[in-house]
Motif scaffolding. Structure first.
Motif, PDB file in Angstrom:
ATOM      1  N   ASN A 118       3.630   9.513  -5.610  1.00 55.46           N
ATOM      2  CA  ASN A 118       2.567   9.504  -6.613  1.00 55.46           C
ATOM      3  C   ASN A 118       1.845  10.844  -6.532  1.00 55.46           C
ATOM      4  O   ASN A 118       1.156  11.126  -5.556  1.00 55.46           O
ATOM      5  CB  ASN A 118       1.595   8.345  -6.361  1.00 55.46           C
ATOM      6  CG  ASN A 118       0.527   8.245  -7.431  1.00 55.46           C
ATOM      7  OD1 ASN A 118      -0.413   9.044  -7.452  1.00 55.46           O
ATOM      8  ND2 ASN A 118       0.659   7.280  -8.314  1.00 55.46           N
ATOM      9  N   THR A 169       0.845  -1.186   0.000  1.00 55.87           N
ATOM     10  CA  THR A 169       0.000   0.000   0.000  1.00 55.87           C
ATOM     11  C   THR A 169       0.881   1.236   0.000  1.00 55.87           C
ATOM     12  O   THR A 169       1.820   1.348   0.797  1.00 55.87           O
ATOM     13  CB  THR A 169      -0.907   0.009   1.249  1.00 55.87           C
ATOM     14  OG1 THR A 169      -1.693  -1.185   1.244  1.00 55.87           O
ATOM     15  CG2 THR A 169      -1.823   1.222   1.237  1.00 55.87           C
ATOM     16  N   ASN A 170       0.584   2.173  -0.886  1.00 56.11           N
ATOM     17  CA  ASN A 170       1.484   3.311  -1.042  1.00 56.11           C
ATOM     18  C   ASN A 170       1.511   4.200   0.196  1.00 56.11           C
ATOM     19  O   ASN A 170       2.571   4.517   0.730  1.00 56.11           O
ATOM     20  CB  ASN A 170       1.086   4.130  -2.270  1.00 56.11           C
ATOM     21  CG  ASN A 170       2.136   5.174  -2.622  1.00 56.11           C
ATOM     22  OD1 ASN A 170       3.323   4.954  -2.413  1.00 56.11           O
ATOM     23  ND2 ASN A 170       1.712   6.311  -3.121  1.00 56.11           N
ATOM     24  N   LEU A 185      -4.634  14.428  -3.943  1.00 54.74           N
ATOM     25  CA  LEU A 185      -5.947  14.167  -3.354  1.00 54.74           C
ATOM     26  C   LEU A 185      -5.893  14.272  -1.830  1.00 54.74           C
ATOM     27  O   LEU A 185      -6.801  14.832  -1.204  1.00 54.74           O
ATOM     28  CB  LEU A 185      -6.445  12.790  -3.777  1.00 54.74           C
ATOM     29  CG  LEU A 185      -6.861  12.626  -5.239  1.00 54.74           C
ATOM     30  CD1 LEU A 185      -7.176  11.164  -5.541  1.00 54.74           C
ATOM     31  CD2 LEU A 185      -8.074  13.505  -5.552  1.00 54.74           C
ATOM     32  N   GLN A 186      -4.849  13.748  -1.249  1.00 53.72           N
ATOM     33  CA  GLN A 186      -4.718  13.811   0.200  1.00 53.72           C
ATOM     34  C   GLN A 186      -4.511  15.249   0.683  1.00 53.72           C
ATOM     35  O   GLN A 186      -5.007  15.645   1.736  1.00 53.72           O
ATOM     36  CB  GLN A 186      -3.552  12.933   0.650  1.00 53.72           C
ATOM     37  CG  GLN A 186      -3.533  12.670   2.152  1.00 53.72           C
ATOM     38  CD  GLN A 186      -2.456  11.680   2.521  1.00 53.72           C
ATOM     39  OE1 GLN A 186      -1.384  11.644   1.914  1.00 53.72           O
ATOM     40  NE2 GLN A 186      -2.718  10.850   3.521  1.00 53.72           N
ATOM     41  N   GLU A 235      -0.707  12.170  -8.048  1.00 60.86           N
ATOM     42  CA  GLU A 235      -2.171  12.192  -8.010  1.00 60.86           C
ATOM     43  C   GLU A 235      -2.701  11.865  -6.618  1.00 60.86           C
ATOM     44  O   GLU A 235      -3.566  12.566  -6.090  1.00 60.86           O
ATOM     45  CB  GLU A 235      -2.740  11.200  -9.034  1.00 60.86           C
ATOM     46  CG  GLU A 235      -2.603  11.630 -10.489  1.00 60.86           C
ATOM     47  CD  GLU A 235      -1.178  11.540 -11.002  1.00 60.86           C
ATOM     48  OE1 GLU A 235      -0.370  10.796 -10.394  1.00 60.86           O
ATOM     49  OE2 GLU A 235      -0.860  12.208 -12.000  1.00 60.86           O
ATOM     50  N   SER A 236      -2.167  10.807  -5.996  1.00 63.86           N
ATOM     51  CA  SER A 236      -2.671  10.413  -4.684  1.00 63.86           C
ATOM     52  C   SER A 236      -2.310  11.435  -3.618  1.00 63.86           C
ATOM     53  O   SER A 236      -3.116  11.733  -2.718  1.00 63.86           O
ATOM     54  CB  SER A 236      -2.136   9.032  -4.301  1.00 63.86           C
ATOM     55  OG  SER A 236      -0.721   9.049  -4.220  1.00 63.86           O
ATOM     56  N   ASN A 262      -1.817   5.437   5.991  1.00 65.53           N
ATOM     57  CA  ASN A 262      -2.595   6.518   6.613  1.00 65.53           C
ATOM     58  C   ASN A 262      -3.137   6.045   7.960  1.00 65.53           C
ATOM     59  O   ASN A 262      -4.113   5.308   8.039  1.00 65.53           O
ATOM     60  CB  ASN A 262      -3.736   6.938   5.690  1.00 65.53           C
ATOM     61  CG  ASN A 262      -4.425   8.191   6.175  1.00 65.53           C
ATOM     62  OD1 ASN A 262      -4.234   8.633   7.314  1.00 65.53           O
ATOM     63  ND2 ASN A 262      -5.217   8.800   5.304  1.00 65.53           N
TER      64      ASN A 262
END
Length: 247
Positions: A176, A160-161, A182-183, A178-179, A164
């Protein structure tokens, strides 16, 4: 199978020939690959040198540069850390010790609220003995970002990247955009700036680890090995002409 040529008998064993051809193809392929790597490193160094001559830019100026030619741009501006977000990029080995690269997002100190943000790699910090614990990192609210912007930032994803757990810092496996965007709930520039000066952490990033000359030396090495395979194969299959037999 025997072939007569150059006043000698040449014994041809097809399984041996196929093995030699495969080895030869592998060695030549490695030589060509290393030569390509040398060309790529030469282009990278030339691109970085060109951007250095043009001078450093801030985030606003960076976004006006075409995305296909941004790699290697020099950055220099006062950045405001978008607290409390801190990501620790896992599995970074420096001087024989395992640790993390400290990653934060910053905005230009003079930027508007809805402006894009930029990821900055501040350098390396050692990992605690127990993996369940993350190192404590102290990030200044404002800092001068001085570094090189790179667009090639892919890494190895082992699971898992983003881990959290609801607290900062958070451990990640690879960067990454994009991720993380979003965070962060903020648009991020596609790329990563590596801090080169004035960091509270250990700066270890090198745009080019092996110089082009080293890759060329490796290419020559593989090519000479390919020639050696040919010579050895010919010597192994050659037979002297028997006495009394005219060729």
């Amino acid at each position: 199978m025997t072939i007569i040529a150059f006043n000698r008998y040449w014994v041809v064993r097809w399984p041996w020939v196929l093995i030699n051809l495969l080895v030869l193809a592998l060695l030549l392929g490695l030589s060509f690959w290393q030569w390509q790597r040398a060309a790529e490193k030469t282009q990278t160094l030339a691109r970085i040198a060109n951007w250095q001559q043009q001078g450093a830019v801030d985030i606003a100026r960076l976004t006006t540069i075409n995305t296909t030619v941004r790699d290697g741009v020099q950055m220099d501006f006062i950045g405001r850390w978008l607290a409390p977000m801190v990501w620790l990029v896992d599995n970074k080995m420096v001087n024989g010790r395992i640790g993390y690269d400290v990653l934060i997002a910053v905005e230009d100190d003079s930027a508007s609220v809805d402006s894009v943000a930029l990821l900055v790699n501040l350098g390396w910090v050692a990992a605690p003995t127990q993996r369940d614990f993350l190192p404590a990192v102290d990030i200044p609210p404002e800092l001068r970002v001085q570094g090189i912007f790179r667009t090639r930032i892919t890494g190895v994803l082992l699971g898992t990247n983003i881990e959290n757990k609801g607290v900062w810092p958070m451990r990640i496996q690879q960067v990454n955009i994009e991720s993380l965007s979003l965070q962060l709930n903020r648009t991020l520039v596609q790329g990563l700036t590596y801090q080169e000066k004035n960091s509270p952490f250990l700066i270890h990033y090198q745009p080019v680890i092996l110089p082009p000359e080293r890759h060329k030396a490796y290419a020559l090495q593989w090519f000479l090995l390919a020639i050696a395979v040919i010579v050895i194969s010919l010597l192994a299959s050659a037979r002297k002409r028997p006495q009394g037999i005219e060729l």
